[in-house]
Motif scaffolding. Sequence first.
Motif, PDB file in Angstrom:
ATOM      1  N   ALA A 133       0.868  -1.177   0.000  1.00 23.25           N
ATOM      2  CA  ALA A 133       0.000   0.000   0.000  1.00 23.25           C
ATOM      3  C   ALA A 133       0.900   1.220   0.000  1.00 23.25           C
ATOM      4  O   ALA A 133       1.849   1.295   0.784  1.00 23.25           O
ATOM      5  CB  ALA A 133      -0.924   0.014   1.209  1.00 23.25           C
ATOM      6  N   PHE A 136      -3.261   4.686   0.256  1.00 27.20           N
ATOM      7  CA  PHE A 136      -4.554   4.543   0.924  1.00 27.20           C
ATOM      8  C   PHE A 136      -4.823   3.096   1.300  1.00 27.20           C
ATOM      9  O   PHE A 136      -4.290   2.165   0.694  1.00 27.20           O
ATOM     10  CB  PHE A 136      -5.674   5.065   0.017  1.00 27.20           C
ATOM     11  CG  PHE A 136      -5.551   6.534  -0.305  1.00 27.20           C
ATOM     12  CD1 PHE A 136      -5.893   7.489   0.636  1.00 27.20           C
ATOM     13  CD2 PHE A 136      -5.081   6.940  -1.540  1.00 27.20           C
ATOM     14  CE1 PHE A 136      -5.776   8.838   0.344  1.00 27.20           C
ATOM     15  CE2 PHE A 136      -4.958   8.290  -1.840  1.00 27.20           C
ATOM     16  CZ  PHE A 136      -5.305   9.250  -0.890  1.00 27.20           C
ATOM     17  N   GLU A 139      -5.871   0.231  -1.188  1.00 29.50           N
ATOM     18  CA  GLU A 139      -4.821  -0.498  -1.908  1.00 29.50           C
ATOM     19  C   GLU A 139      -4.458  -1.767  -1.157  1.00 29.50           C
ATOM     20  O   GLU A 139      -4.335  -2.853  -1.737  1.00 29.50           O
ATOM     21  CB  GLU A 139      -3.593   0.390  -2.063  1.00 29.50           C
ATOM     22  CG  GLU A 139      -3.840   1.703  -2.773  1.00 29.50           C
ATOM     23  CD  GLU A 139      -2.655   2.648  -2.626  1.00 29.50           C
ATOM     24  OE1 GLU A 139      -1.505   2.168  -2.593  1.00 29.50           O
ATOM     25  OE2 GLU A 139      -2.874   3.868  -2.529  1.00 29.50           O
ATOM     26  N   GLN A 187      -4.927   6.132  -5.653  1.00 23.60           N
ATOM     27  CA  GLN A 187      -5.105   4.710  -5.353  1.00 23.60           C
ATOM     28  C   GLN A 187      -5.366   3.884  -6.614  1.00 23.60           C
ATOM     29  O   GLN A 187      -5.090   2.683  -6.654  1.00 23.60           O
ATOM     30  CB  GLN A 187      -6.245   4.516  -4.368  1.00 23.60           C
ATOM     31  CG  GLN A 187      -7.604   4.951  -4.874  1.00 23.60           C
ATOM     32  CD  GLN A 187      -8.647   5.006  -3.775  1.00 23.60           C
ATOM     33  OE1 GLN A 187      -8.525   4.357  -2.736  1.00 23.60           O
ATOM     34  NE2 GLN A 187      -9.698   5.779  -3.993  1.00 23.60           N
TER      35      GLN A 187
END
Length: 521
Positions: A133, A136, A139, A187
């Motif tokens: 990630a 965010f 993810e 994202q």
Amino acid sequence: MQHFYDWSREHLNPERSWLILGKGPSFNLRDRNDLTGYDLLSLNHAVREQPVRIAHMIDLDVAEACADLLEQNASYVALPWYPHLKNRPGRRSLEELVAESPVLTRLDRAGRLLWYDLSTGPARHGPGPVVRATFFSAEAALNLLSQAGVRRVRSLGVDGGASYSAEFEDLKSSTLLANGRPDFDLQFKAFARTIMSTGVDYAPLDVETPVRVYVGSQDPQMLAVKVLEFSIRKHASMSVKVFPLHRATVEYPMPREVGNRPRTPFSFQRFYIPELAGFHGRAIYLDSDMQVFQDIRSLWTLPFGDADLLAAREAGEGGRKPQFSVMLLNCDELRWSLTDIVAALDQGELTYETLMYEMAVARKVRAGIDPRWNSLEIYKEGETALLHYTDMHTQPWISRDNRHGYLWIRDLIEAVDNGFITREEVGSHVAQGYVRPTVQYQLDHRIEEAALLPGSARELDRGYVAPYQKMGAHGGNGRSNPLRAVRAILRHYYQKSLLHRIERRIRKGDAYPVRSGSARE
């Protein structure tokens, strides 16, 4: 505490669909959809509004903020081994932090607390996959599920832009983009990587899926089609299906008048699309000589308004003329039949020009697609969404002279590296004369810029003749006529075609200036 991937082997059915719930505007659509067919995973504070199977959060602060509803609404809670604190990567382990949090202590004792290794952690704790990630929590959630083998994921409230659904109005001043990012769009790049690497079928629940892309094609263009498909997929934040139109088995009569016959083998292919789509939903048409640099979701989700076909508009101030090499089709409304279209041509109700250059078989055409999605031989990094290689004699797969050819070779190399295209496929296209021999050399030696090829490599292209130079007129009918073939193909790429511009001005009664010494053909 239990490792998420140990838990998933016992409790997660990979064939079961999952729905990720975020705080974005589309969260409020959950009451309008039947969610019974999904296992639910909430992001952060969404758990306070909806019972879920898994409540996922990266920040420990969220668990504390939702403590009063976490035990009630979540069957399980998933956190990184090193949770974030106040939007920053933490250095204390979940094991340490649980002892200080009464709600997490109770969840742990009940066997309802799951953990995983997040890519932002200071160290790896367990043997399972590291969940990536960057910006965010969505993810991480999509990676968490797809790496556990889940094959189909949908979402609500995982939106771009910079706003929350009304249910989270109280959080806007404290958590909205508290990580300093300008919006949630970042994202989507991570989603594209996950979809490409895992093959998970992902899309927002409120968006038609998959993105259906139909490409005008013939066998000689299939390497270009594959590179185009790769360029779409590497940027697409939802699942995509690409179909080369020459593989369709649609039969139709040939128009009686020579002037109304298809001027390339793929001229009429776009009219197959509504039938191939079952006269239902959306479809995108692209030519094969294209390359994509942005998320095709933004093209796919354009509103039709009162139109049944959206076309790209010309670039330039006030340019609104439709360009039909990029189209978004409403297949519910476009009841096209090529047999009927040919009959209309034979009866004089249509001409080739009104069919191909005005798309007269559509009820209403709107030039509603930004010209960035049909950039003719012009590339601007960060701006160009789709580059259209319209000058046939300099297309990167047949010529070393295209100034943007390095972009196409770059995606070819990346596609081979990712196993999307094999080296053998490239070699086969070279052997059949579909692409120039130096494409293989550039691939093998990882040379993006053709100008850097050594002289010995450039000799490989000596005597190479591109497929379009070999084909006959009217779809390659076997009669060799290079001049007629070139004219026909230029008509197909009418956006850059001098011939089409002459014809258009003649129809309007305008004079066409011809410089001294220039050719008229």
